[in-house]
Design a protein around this motif. Structure first.
Motif, PDB file in Angstrom:
ATOM      1  N   ASP A  40       0.866  -1.182   0.000  1.00 16.10           N
ATOM      2  CA  ASP A  40       0.000   0.000   0.000  1.00 16.10           C
ATOM      3  C   ASP A  40       0.905   1.235   0.000  1.00 16.10           C
ATOM      4  O   ASP A  40       1.347   1.672   1.047  1.00 16.10           O
ATOM      5  N   ASP A  41       1.273   1.790  -1.159  1.00 14.63           N
ATOM      6  CA  ASP A  41       0.708   1.472  -2.447  1.00 14.63           C
ATOM      7  C   ASP A  41       1.811   1.286  -3.487  1.00 14.63           C
ATOM      8  O   ASP A  41       1.670   1.650  -4.634  1.00 14.63           O
ATOM      9  N   LYS A  42       2.907   0.687  -3.039  1.00 16.39           N
ATOM     10  CA  LYS A  42       4.003   0.442  -3.975  1.00 16.39           C
ATOM     11  C   LYS A  42       3.683  -0.709  -4.918  1.00 16.39           C
ATOM     12  O   LYS A  42       4.303  -0.831  -5.974  1.00 16.39           O
ATOM     13  N   ALA A  43       2.689  -1.527  -4.547  1.00 13.25           N
ATOM     14  CA  ALA A  43       2.173  -2.496  -5.517  1.00 13.25           C
ATOM     15  C   ALA A  43       1.525  -1.748  -6.671  1.00 13.25           C
ATOM     16  O   ALA A  43       1.736  -2.078  -7.849  1.00 13.25           O
ATOM     17  N   GLY A  44       0.734  -0.729  -6.354  1.00 13.09           N
ATOM     18  CA  GLY A  44       0.088   0.065  -7.401  1.00 13.09           C
ATOM     19  C   GLY A  44       1.093   0.753  -8.301  1.00 13.09           C
ATOM     20  O   GLY A  44       0.932   0.796  -9.534  1.00 13.09           O
ATOM     21  N   ILE A  45       2.143   1.313  -7.714  1.00 12.44           N
ATOM     22  CA  ILE A  45       3.183   1.970  -8.517  1.00 12.44           C
ATOM     23  C   ILE A  45       3.849   0.958  -9.438  1.00 12.44           C
ATOM     24  O   ILE A  45       4.037   1.209 -10.640  1.00 12.44           O
ATOM     25  N   THR A  46       4.193  -0.205  -8.879  1.00 12.97           N
ATOM     26  CA  THR A  46       4.821  -1.254  -9.678  1.00 12.97           C
ATOM     27  C   THR A  46       3.956  -1.630 -10.872  1.00 12.97           C
ATOM     28  O   THR A  46       4.441  -1.772 -12.007  1.00 12.97           O
ATOM     29  N   GLU A  47       2.665  -1.773 -10.630  1.00 15.67           N
ATOM     30  CA  GLU A  47       1.740  -2.190 -11.686  1.00 15.67           C
ATOM     31  C   GLU A  47       1.633  -1.145 -12.786  1.00 15.67           C
ATOM     32  O   GLU A  47       1.626  -1.479 -13.986  1.00 15.67           O
ATOM     33  N   ILE A  48       1.567   0.118 -12.407  1.00 17.05           N
ATOM     34  CA  ILE A  48       1.494   1.181 -13.406  1.00 17.05           C
ATOM     35  C   ILE A  48       2.782   1.221 -14.229  1.00 17.05           C
ATOM     36  O   ILE A  48       2.751   1.308 -15.470  1.00 17.05           O
ATOM     37  N   MET A  49       3.919   1.141 -13.553  1.00 19.14           N
ATOM     38  CA  MET A  49       5.203   1.174 -14.262  1.00 19.14           C
ATOM     39  C   MET A  49       5.347  -0.023 -15.208  1.00 19.14           C
ATOM     40  O   MET A  49       5.778   0.131 -16.362  1.00 19.14           O
ATOM     41  N   GLU A  50       4.970  -1.197 -14.735  1.00 17.56           N
ATOM     42  CA  GLU A  50       5.069  -2.389 -15.580  1.00 17.56           C
ATOM     43  C   GLU A  50       4.113  -2.301 -16.774  1.00 17.56           C
ATOM     44  O   GLU A  50       4.450  -2.733 -17.888  1.00 17.56           O
ATOM     45  N   ALA A  51       2.928  -1.739 -16.555  1.00 15.94           N
ATOM     46  CA  ALA A  51       1.960  -1.598 -17.651  1.00 15.94           C
ATOM     47  C   ALA A  51       2.479  -0.641 -18.716  1.00 15.94           C
ATOM     48  O   ALA A  51       2.349  -0.894 -19.926  1.00 15.94           O
ATOM     49  N   MET A  52       3.084   0.474 -18.284  1.00 16.96           N
ATOM     50  CA  MET A  52       3.622   1.430 -19.254  1.00 16.96           C
ATOM     51  C   MET A  52       4.784   0.794 -20.027  1.00 16.96           C
ATOM     52  O   MET A  52       4.890   0.944 -21.252  1.00 16.96           O
ATOM     53  N   GLN A  53       5.636   0.070 -19.317  1.00 15.07           N
ATOM     54  CA  GLN A  53       6.746  -0.609 -19.975  1.00 15.07           C
ATOM     55  C   GLN A  53       6.237  -1.615 -21.016  1.00 15.07           C
ATOM     56  O   GLN A  53       6.773  -1.730 -22.123  1.00 15.07           O
ATOM     57  N   TYR A  54       5.176  -2.327 -20.660  1.00 14.24           N
ATOM     58  CA  TYR A  54       4.603  -3.332 -21.559  1.00 14.24           C
ATOM     59  C   TYR A  54       4.003  -2.681 -22.805  1.00 14.24           C
ATOM     60  O   TYR A  54       4.200  -3.169 -23.933  1.00 14.24           O
ATOM     61  N   LEU A  55       3.288  -1.582 -22.617  1.00 15.26           N
ATOM     62  CA  LEU A  55       2.668  -0.900 -23.757  1.00 15.26           C
ATOM     63  C   LEU A  55       3.730  -0.316 -24.692  1.00 15.26           C
ATOM     64  O   LEU A  55       3.564  -0.318 -25.916  1.00 15.26           O
ATOM     65  N   ILE A  56       4.816   0.185 -24.110  1.00 11.24           N
ATOM     66  CA  ILE A  56       5.909   0.707 -24.940  1.00 11.24           C
ATOM     67  C   ILE A  56       6.534  -0.418 -25.768  1.00 11.24           C
ATOM     68  O   ILE A  56       6.857  -0.248 -26.942  1.00 11.24           O
ATOM     69  N   ALA A  57       6.658  -1.597 -25.131  1.00  8.27           N
ATOM     70  CA  ALA A  57       7.286  -2.740 -25.813  1.00  8.27           C
ATOM     71  C   ALA A  57       6.350  -3.412 -26.809  1.00  8.27           C
ATOM     72  O   ALA A  57       6.810  -4.215 -27.644  1.00  8.27           O
ATOM     73  N   HIS A  58       5.062  -3.095 -26.737  1.00 11.61           N
ATOM     74  CA  HIS A  58       4.068  -3.745 -27.604  1.00 11.61           C
ATOM     75  C   HIS A  58       3.201  -2.689 -28.297  1.00 11.61           C
ATOM     76  O   HIS A  58       2.021  -2.516 -27.964  1.00 11.61           O
ATOM     77  N   PRO A  59       3.767  -1.993 -29.269  1.00  3.86           N
ATOM     78  CA  PRO A  59       3.025  -0.929 -29.966  1.00  3.86           C
ATOM     79  C   PRO A  59       1.831  -1.445 -30.759  1.00  3.86           C
ATOM     80  O   PRO A  59       0.983  -0.644 -31.177  1.00  3.86           O
TER      81      PRO A  59
END
Length: 411
Positions: free
Chosen positions: A144-163
Motif C-alpha cells: 500500500d501502495d508500492k504495488a500500485g506503482i509497480t503495476e502502473i510502471m510495468e503496464a507502461m513498460q509493456y505498452l511501450i514494448a508492444h506498440p
C-alpha cells in the motif's frame, strides 16, 4: 505476458525505500525521505521512454505515454501514492518471497514467533500455489501502495514494448502523503490533463470501487486541575476521568472492530493524558452523508453535556473534514467504471464492486474535477507486520491497466 521476475524485482526495489509520511509535519512531502522514491520513479520513467516526465516542488511525479492511434481518444490516467503509513514502521523492510505457497502457516519471524496464518487471515487460502511476498514480521511491507506503482510502471513498460496494442494518450501520476490524507492536496489536475483516472490502490484481486467514506478528524481536549493529592478534596479535577466518561459515552459497537460494509464508526486512535490535560484523537467515518453529519454533531453534543455537568467549559472539540464520498462525482460518468469492469471480465477476473472502507487520492481528486474510481493492487493486511501481496494478483492488475487502455481506444 508480464514478466514475473521483473515485476518482483521492481516491487522489492520500491518497498525497500523508506517513505513513511508524518502527520505532524507541515511540509509537502511531509518527510524528506519520500523524495528518494519520487526521484527514482522520475528517472525510471525517463529511461523507459515516457514523455512529459515531471517532478514538481512537492514531489508529485507525472508522465505521459503518447497515443498510438490516429483517432480521438479520451485522455485517461493511472495514479498511485508512494508514501507508507505512519501507523507502523516502514524502515528497513526485508521482504520474503514465498514461492508455490503451500496453504499453511508462514513463519514471518522465528525469533519473535510471528506467524502469518490462514486460520486467522482466511484470504490467504485463495492463494495456495502462488508466489506471495510478505514482511519479516518487524515492519509493514509497503504494498500500500508500492504495488500500485509497480503495476502502473510495468503496464507502461509493456505498452511501450508492444506498440501493436492500440491506446490513446495515458497519463500517470505518483503522489506523496496519501496515508495522512494529503495525497491530492497539491495535485495539479489541470496539468495532469486527463478526463478521468483510476487509482491503483485497492486490496484483493477484482476489487473495483467508486464509493468511499465521508471522513473527518476530531481532537477532543479536556482540561483538568492538578492539585497535590494529599490536599485535593474539592479542588482536583482529573481530566483523565472526564476523558473516560467521554469515550464511554460514544456508541461502543460503532468502532472499526465492530463494523463492516457501509457501516460508519468513531475510531479513537491516540490518547495522551495526565491529570491536568488529556487529548483524544479520533477519526469519524460514514458512507452516508446524513449519518456522517450526525456523528460529528454527537461528538460536539457530548462535550456540551459534560461541560454542563461540571458547569465549566472543560471539554472542547475541534473537527475538520478530510474527504467525501466520491460516488456523487463518479455516478454521472459511470461509463468509466463500466470500462474497468469490462476489462476485468475480458481477463477472466470477477469484479468485486463494493464501497471502500477508507479513502484514496481518488476521492479527493473526484471532487477536484478528476473522476477517479479505485482498482485492486493486490495487497492484504495493510498498515502492519502481516501485510502481504500475491505476485499473480499484481500481474493481473498490470493486465487490467493495459486492457483499460485498449478498451478506451476502441470505444
Amino acid at each position: 505476458m508480464i514478466d514475473k521476475e521483473t515485476l518482483i524485482n521492481r516491487f522489492i526495489s520500491y518497498v525497500t525505500i523508506d517513505t513513511e509520511s508524518d502527520p505532524n509535519s507541515d511540509t509537502t512531502p511531509s518527510t524528506e525521505k519520500q523524495w528518494d522514491l519520487a526521484r527514482k520513479l522520475k528517472n525510471e520513467l525517463e529511461l523507459m521512454g515516457m514523455t512529459e516526465v515531471t517532478i514538481d516542488e512537492n514531489a508529485y511525479v507525472m508522465a505521459t505515454l503518447p497515443s498510438n492511434v490516429p483517432h480521438e481518444v479520451p485522455v485517461i490516467g493511472f495514479i498511485s501514492h508512494f508514501d507508507t503509513t505512519p501507523d507502523f514502521t516502514g524502515a528497513n523492510v526485508q521482504p520474503q518471497i514465498i514461492r508455490d505457497y503451500d496453504g499453511q502457516d508462514i513463519v514471518l519471524n522465528a525469533d519473535k514467533n510471528i506467524i502469518l496464518s490462514p486460520e486467522y487471515f482466511e484470504d490467504l487460502k485463495q492463494y495456495k500455489g502462488q508466489t506471495i511476498i510478505t514482511t519479516d514480521g518487524t515492519t509493514l511491507l509497503g504494498a500500500d501502495d508500492k504495488a500500485g506503482i509497480t503495476e502502473i510502471m510495468e503496464a507502461m513498460q509493456y505498452l511501450i514494448a508492444h506498440p501493436e496494442i492500440k491506446h490513446g494518450k495515458i497519463r500517470v501520476g505518483f503522489t506523496p502523503d496519501e496515508e495522512i490524507g494529503r495525497g491530492a492536496h497539491k495535485f495539479d489536475v489541470e496539468k495532469f490533463g486527463a478526463q478521468w483516472a483510476y487509482t491503483m490502490d485497492g486490496s484483493q484481486i477484482g476489487e473495483l470501487e467508486y464509493e468511499n467514506f465521508n471522513a473527518a478528524g476530531a481532537i477532543v481536549s479536556i482540561e483538568g486541575k492538578i492539585v497535590h493529592p494529599g490536599y485535593a478534596k474539592g479542588k482536583m479535577v482529573n481530566s483523565m476521568y472526564i476523558a473516560t466518561d467521554y469515550i464511554n459515552s460514544l456508541p461502543r459497537l460503532e468502532t472499526p472492530e465492530h463494523t463492516s460494509d457501509r457501516e460508519g464508526f468513531f475510531h479513537l486512535y491516540r490518547l495522551d493524558g495526565g491529570v491536568d490535560n488529556t487529548k483524544l484523537e479520533y477519526i469519524i467515518r460514514d458512507h452516508d452523508k446524513g449519518h456522517f453529519e450526525a456523528r460529528k454533531a454527537m461528538m460536539v453534543q457530548l462535550a456540551d453535556e459534560l461541560n454542563e455537568q461540571f458547569e465549566k467549559e472543560l471539554v472542547t472539540v475541534e473537527i475538520k473534514d478530510q474527504y467525501f464520498n466520491m460516488r456523487e462525482k463518479v455516478e454521472p460518468v459511470m461509463h468509466i467504471v463500466d470500462i474497468a469492469e469490462e476489462a476485468m471480465k475480458e481477463l477472466g477476473i470477477t469484479p468485486l464492486i463494493k464501497p471502500i472502507r477508507g479513502g484514496t487520492d481518488g476521492s479527493q481528486l473526484s471532487f477536484m474535477g478528476l473522476p477517479c474510481p479505485n482498482i485492486f493492487a493486490g495487497g492484504h493486511n495493510f498498515h502492519g507486520r502481516y501485510e502481504y501481496v500475491p505476485v499473480e494478483s499484481m500481474m493481473k492488475a498490470v493486465e487490467v491497466i493495459v486492457k483499460i487502455a485498449e478498451i478506451t481506444a476502441r470505444q
